[in-house]
Design a protein around this motif. Structure first.
Motif, mmCIF file in Angstrom:
data_model
loop_
_atom_site.group_PDB
_atom_site.id
_atom_site.type_symbol
_atom_site.label_atom_id
_atom_site.label_comp_id
_atom_site.label_asym_id
_atom_site.label_seq_id
_atom_site.Cartn_x
_atom_site.Cartn_y
_atom_site.Cartn_z
ATOM 1 N N ASN A 239 151.778 -39.184 116.330
ATOM 2 C CA ASN A 239 150.530 -39.869 117.485
ATOM 3 C C ASN A 239 149.154 -39.501 116.551
ATOM 4 O OD1 ASN A 239 151.977 -40.698 119.889
ATOM 5 N ND2 ASN A 239 151.422 -38.448 120.556
ATOM 6 N N LEU A 240 149.538 -39.767 115.174
ATOM 7 C CA LEU A 240 148.734 -39.331 113.941
ATOM 8 C C LEU A 240 147.825 -40.854 113.950
ATOM 9 C CD1 LEU A 240 150.142 -37.325 111.128
ATOM 10 C CD2 LEU A 240 148.330 -36.524 113.225
ATOM 11 N N ASP A 241 148.026 -41.610 114.636
ATOM 12 C CA ASP A 241 147.250 -42.732 114.686
ATOM 13 C C ASP A 241 146.492 -43.013 115.076
ATOM 14 O OD1 ASP A 241 149.697 -42.679 116.781
ATOM 15 O OD2 ASP A 241 149.052 -45.123 116.686
ATOM 16 N N GLN A 242 146.913 -41.732 116.577
ATOM 17 C CA GLN A 242 145.388 -41.877 117.365
ATOM 18 C C GLN A 242 144.036 -41.520 116.300
ATOM 19 O OE1 GLN A 242 145.478 -41.684 120.925
ATOM 20 N NE2 GLN A 242 146.781 -43.418 120.441
ATOM 21 N N LEU A 243 144.125 -40.778 115.764
ATOM 22 C CA LEU A 243 142.821 -40.958 114.918
ATOM 23 C C LEU A 243 142.221 -42.087 114.102
ATOM 24 C CD1 LEU A 243 144.502 -37.276 112.761
ATOM 25 C CD2 LEU A 243 142.518 -37.603 115.130
ATOM 26 N N GLU A 244 142.817 -43.771 114.180
ATOM 27 C CA GLU A 244 142.479 -44.556 113.359
ATOM 28 C C GLU A 244 141.101 -44.549 113.633
ATOM 29 O OE1 GLU A 244 142.337 -45.939 110.489
ATOM 30 O OE2 GLU A 244 144.711 -46.887 110.737
ATOM 31 N N ALA A 245 139.986 -45.034 113.036
ATOM 32 C CA ALA A 245 138.364 -45.074 112.808
ATOM 33 C C ALA A 245 138.510 -45.550 111.462
ATOM 34 C CB ALA A 245 137.633 -43.613 113.534
ATOM 35 N N ASP A 246 136.477 -46.356 111.755
ATOM 36 C CA ASP A 246 136.264 -47.062 110.539
ATOM 37 C C ASP A 246 135.910 -45.889 109.661
ATOM 38 O OD1 ASP A 246 136.234 -49.329 111.432
ATOM 39 O OD2 ASP A 246 134.425 -48.928 112.257
ATOM 40 N N VAL A 247 135.757 -44.351 109.663
ATOM 41 C CA VAL A 247 135.362 -43.088 109.214
ATOM 42 C C VAL A 247 136.354 -42.334 109.734
ATOM 43 C CG1 VAL A 247 133.653 -41.468 108.289
ATOM 44 C CG2 VAL A 247 133.205 -44.196 108.823
ATOM 45 N N LEU A 248 137.117 -41.889 109.342
ATOM 46 C CA LEU A 248 138.008 -40.175 109.685
ATOM 47 C C LEU A 248 137.776 -39.441 108.913
ATOM 48 C CD1 LEU A 248 140.618 -39.060 110.997
ATOM 49 C CD2 LEU A 248 141.800 -40.132 109.810
ATOM 50 N N LEU A 249 137.371 -38.096 109.480
ATOM 51 C CA LEU A 249 136.922 -36.359 109.011
ATOM 52 C C LEU A 249 137.752 -35.970 109.486
ATOM 53 C CD1 LEU A 249 133.424 -37.280 110.436
ATOM 54 C CD2 LEU A 249 134.540 -37.847 107.935
ATOM 55 N N VAL A 250 138.157 -34.951 108.360
ATOM 56 C CA VAL A 250 139.068 -33.932 108.961
ATOM 57 C C VAL A 250 138.819 -32.401 108.483
ATOM 58 C CG1 VAL A 250 141.595 -32.193 108.830
ATOM 59 C CG2 VAL A 250 141.171 -35.186 109.597
ATOM 60 N N THR A 251 138.692 -31.427 109.249
ATOM 61 C CA THR A 251 138.657 -30.247 108.261
ATOM 62 C C THR A 251 139.472 -29.626 108.436
ATOM 63 O OG1 THR A 251 136.889 -28.018 108.604
ATOM 64 C CG2 THR A 251 136.672 -29.150 110.751
ATOM 65 N N TYR A 252 139.459 -28.460 107.795
ATOM 66 C CA TYR A 252 140.620 -27.017 107.475
ATOM 67 C C TYR A 252 139.774 -25.746 107.766
ATOM 68 C CZ TYR A 252 143.120 -31.410 106.144
ATOM 69 O OH TYR A 252 143.700 -32.231 105.488
ATOM 70 N N PRO A 253 139.028 -25.610 108.697
ATOM 71 C CA PRO A 253 138.474 -24.038 108.935
ATOM 72 C C PRO A 253 139.528 -22.638 109.031
ATOM 73 C CG PRO A 253 139.250 -25.602 110.814
ATOM 74 C CD PRO A 253 139.578 -25.815 110.070
ATOM 75 N N PHE A 254 140.576 -22.677 109.168
ATOM 76 C CA PHE A 254 141.421 -21.588 109.073
ATOM 77 C C PHE A 254 142.577 -22.127 107.975
ATOM 78 C CE2 PHE A 254 140.391 -22.602 113.546
ATOM 79 C CZ PHE A 254 140.078 -21.840 113.823
ATOM 80 N N GLY A 255 142.295 -22.742 106.712
ATOM 81 C CA GLY A 255 143.472 -22.641 105.498
ATOM 82 C C GLY A 255 144.866 -22.405 105.629
ATOM 83 N N ASP A 256 145.294 -21.548 105.492
ATOM 84 C CA ASP A 256 146.608 -21.589 105.710
ATOM 85 C C ASP A 256 147.168 -21.065 106.940
ATOM 86 O OD1 ASP A 256 146.949 -22.020 102.717
ATOM 87 O OD2 ASP A 256 146.680 -20.188 101.702
ATOM 88 N N GLU A 257 145.588 -20.678 108.097
ATOM 89 C CA GLU A 257 146.442 -20.193 108.898
ATOM 90 C C GLU A 257 146.836 -21.782 109.973
ATOM 91 O OE1 GLU A 257 144.301 -17.453 110.134
ATOM 92 O OE2 GLU A 257 144.939 -15.696 108.637
ATOM 93 N N GLY A 258 146.440 -22.621 109.520
ATOM 94 C CA GLY A 258 146.369 -23.911 110.651
ATOM 95 C C GLY A 258 147.461 -24.106 110.822
ATOM 96 N N LEU A 259 147.586 -24.892 111.712
ATOM 97 C CA LEU A 259 149.317 -25.580 111.724
ATOM 98 C C LEU A 259 150.087 -26.473 111.163
ATOM 99 C CD1 LEU A 259 151.062 -26.600 114.641
ATOM 100 C CD2 LEU A 259 149.918 -28.949 114.849
ATOM 101 N N LEU A 260 149.039 -27.116 110.034
ATOM 102 C CA LEU A 260 149.574 -27.236 108.348
ATOM 103 C C LEU A 260 148.847 -27.036 107.897
ATOM 104 C CD1 LEU A 260 150.138 -31.155 108.733
ATOM 105 C CD2 LEU A 260 148.905 -29.825 110.576
ATOM 106 N N SER A 261 149.439 -27.584 106.739
ATOM 107 C CA SER A 261 147.779 -27.725 105.153
ATOM 108 C C SER A 261 147.310 -28.746 105.057
ATOM 109 C CB SER A 261 149.168 -26.789 104.198
ATOM 110 O OG SER A 261 149.281 -27.678 103.910
ATOM 111 N N ALA A 262 146.960 -28.974 104.412
ATOM 112 C CA ALA A 262 146.287 -29.877 103.601
ATOM 113 C C ALA A 262 146.608 -31.129 103.533
ATOM 114 C CB ALA A 262 144.579 -30.028 102.992
ATOM 115 N N SER A 263 146.995 -30.673 102.587
ATOM 116 C CA SER A 263 148.162 -31.421 101.447
ATOM 117 C C SER A 263 149.838 -32.481 102.352
ATOM 118 C CB SER A 263 149.834 -31.048 100.181
ATOM 119 O OG SER A 263 149.586 -29.392 100.621
ATOM 120 N N GLU A 264 149.904 -31.077 103.603
ATOM 121 C CA GLU A 264 150.832 -31.219 104.162
ATOM 122 C C GLU A 264 150.288 -32.452 105.659
ATOM 123 O OE1 GLU A 264 153.308 -27.199 105.308
ATOM 124 O OE2 GLU A 264 151.411 -27.544 106.066
ATOM 125 N N LEU A 265 149.381 -32.354 105.459
ATOM 126 C CA LEU A 265 149.115 -33.467 106.880
ATOM 127 C C LEU A 265 148.562 -34.362 106.088
ATOM 128 C CD1 LEU A 265 147.910 -34.896 109.672
ATOM 129 C CD2 LEU A 265 145.438 -33.693 108.909
#
Length: 349
Positions: free
Chosen positions: A267-293
């Motif tokens: 359901n990533l299409d739920q993120l759609e917006a004029d401006v989309l902002l993402v942060t990865y404060p947990f780094g490698d401990e996040g659900l998935l890495s920046a490159s994976e998302l």
């Protein structure tokens, strides 16, 4: 990559936030190893308190009375340290939140303004160190930004008056401005608090005026937590600086709440917006890495991503945490750091 320079008008407002209280400062002599300026007999420099004493404060745990102008202030959280520094006060002791890491940029700038090399700290890895606070002999203890007052209050009150919440739910609901004003009342610094708030308001107003591209653009702010991708800009989420700068939430925001804010990969299409902002404060401990998302096929198909209206909010310089937990010292720095990222994403390719 160099960060775009702030317009002169906004740089002045940002600097004013950090210097307004300094010009009126109460600086406690034992607060740090810096501060080479001459002090008076009370160990202060700058002007005297602007408030009347005694001050009686009623909290969820009891009543505290501050008899006279506090000269020695202890803090029990980093947010409380920010309040003190924003008001031009160098605490006699603070928790060691950095634990060897670099000091946050906005805090370092305040320390430089106050001519302080470093703060005197206690190890808070096992919670509040009551003995260390007692040894510092504070006149007052700030606890406006803590979730531990249920455990702390009874042990702190015998040491010095405790400045904290009127209602336990305020640990989560008070704005940084409300926290600052409550603390300032106990410290006799209400006038300075209003100046800090006004300077921050000016910084936001100037940033919005200098970046009309942000006006009425929709935004989604998402955080990659260890257990889920979180839709942080849900309908009832405090709009904070994003909307003060002119952005507005998407229609999809109404589908999410504080208790139901997870977004699945399907359901990533739920993120759609004029401006989309993402942060990865947990780094490698996040659900998935920046490159994976960011290599996910559905994510890459979003108009915001394809159009270059996508930005990553950095966590390494504490910006993402400062957005999540704004305080009296970080608020204007957030505007300074965040606005160029937002404007670039709003313009797109």
């Amino acid at each position: 990559m160099n960060r775009p320079a702030l317009p002169t008008r906004r740089r002045g407002a940002v600097r004013l936030l950090l210097t307004t209280a300094t010009a009126l400062a109460l600086v406690t002599g034992c607060g740090g190893s810096g501060g080479s300026e001459a002090t008076d007999a009370k160990g202060t420099k700058g002007t005297k308190s602007t408030g009347g004493f005694p001050v009686t404060l009623t909290s969820a745990w009891g009543t505290d009375r501050v008899e006279g102008e506090p000269l020695r202030v202890a803090t029990v959280s980093d947010g409380d340290t920010s309040i003190a520094l924003a008001l031009g006060i160098v605490p006699v002791i603070t928790p060691d939140v950095e634990d060897g890491d670099p000091v946050a940029p906005y805090k370092q700038r305040a320390l430089d303004e106050l001519d302080v090399d470093r703060l005197k700290t206690y190890d808070d890895s096992d919670g509040t160190d009551y003995e260390a606070i007692a040894a510092a002999e504070p006149d007052v203890i700030l606890g406006m930004n803590t979730w531990d007052m249920d455990a702390d209050y009874a042990k702190l009150k015998p040491i010095a008056p405790v400045v904290t919440f009127r209602d336990k739910k305020h640990a989560d609901t008070l704005t940084w401005q409300e926290r600052l004003k409550t603390a300032a009342k106990a410290l006799g610094r209400s006038e300075q608090a209003e100046q800090v708030i006004a300077a921050n308001r000016e910084a936001i107003r100037d940033a919005a005026q200098d970046n009309p591209v942000l006006k009425d653009k929709t935004y989604t702010y998402t955080v990659v937590h260890p257990e889920q991708i979180t839709f942080m800009s849900y309908a009832e989420q405090d709009p904070g600086v994003f909307e003060e700068l002119g952005l507005r939430k998407t229609e999809r925001a109404k589908n999410y709440t504080a208790a139901k804010n997870g977004v699945s990969l399907e359901n990533l299409d739920q993120l759609e917006a004029d401006v989309l902002l993402v942060t990865y404060p947990f780094g490698d401990e996040g659900l998935l890495s920046a490159s994976e998302l960011e290599n996910n096929k559905l994510f890459r198909s979003l108009d915001a991503v394809r159009g270059g209206n996508f930005a990553v909010i950095p966590s390494e310089n504490t910006l993402s945490s400062a957005i999540a937990y704004p305080d009296a010292l970080s608020a204007s720095w957030v505007v300074e750091e965040l606005t160029p990222l937002l404007a670039k994403a709003a313009r797109g390719k």
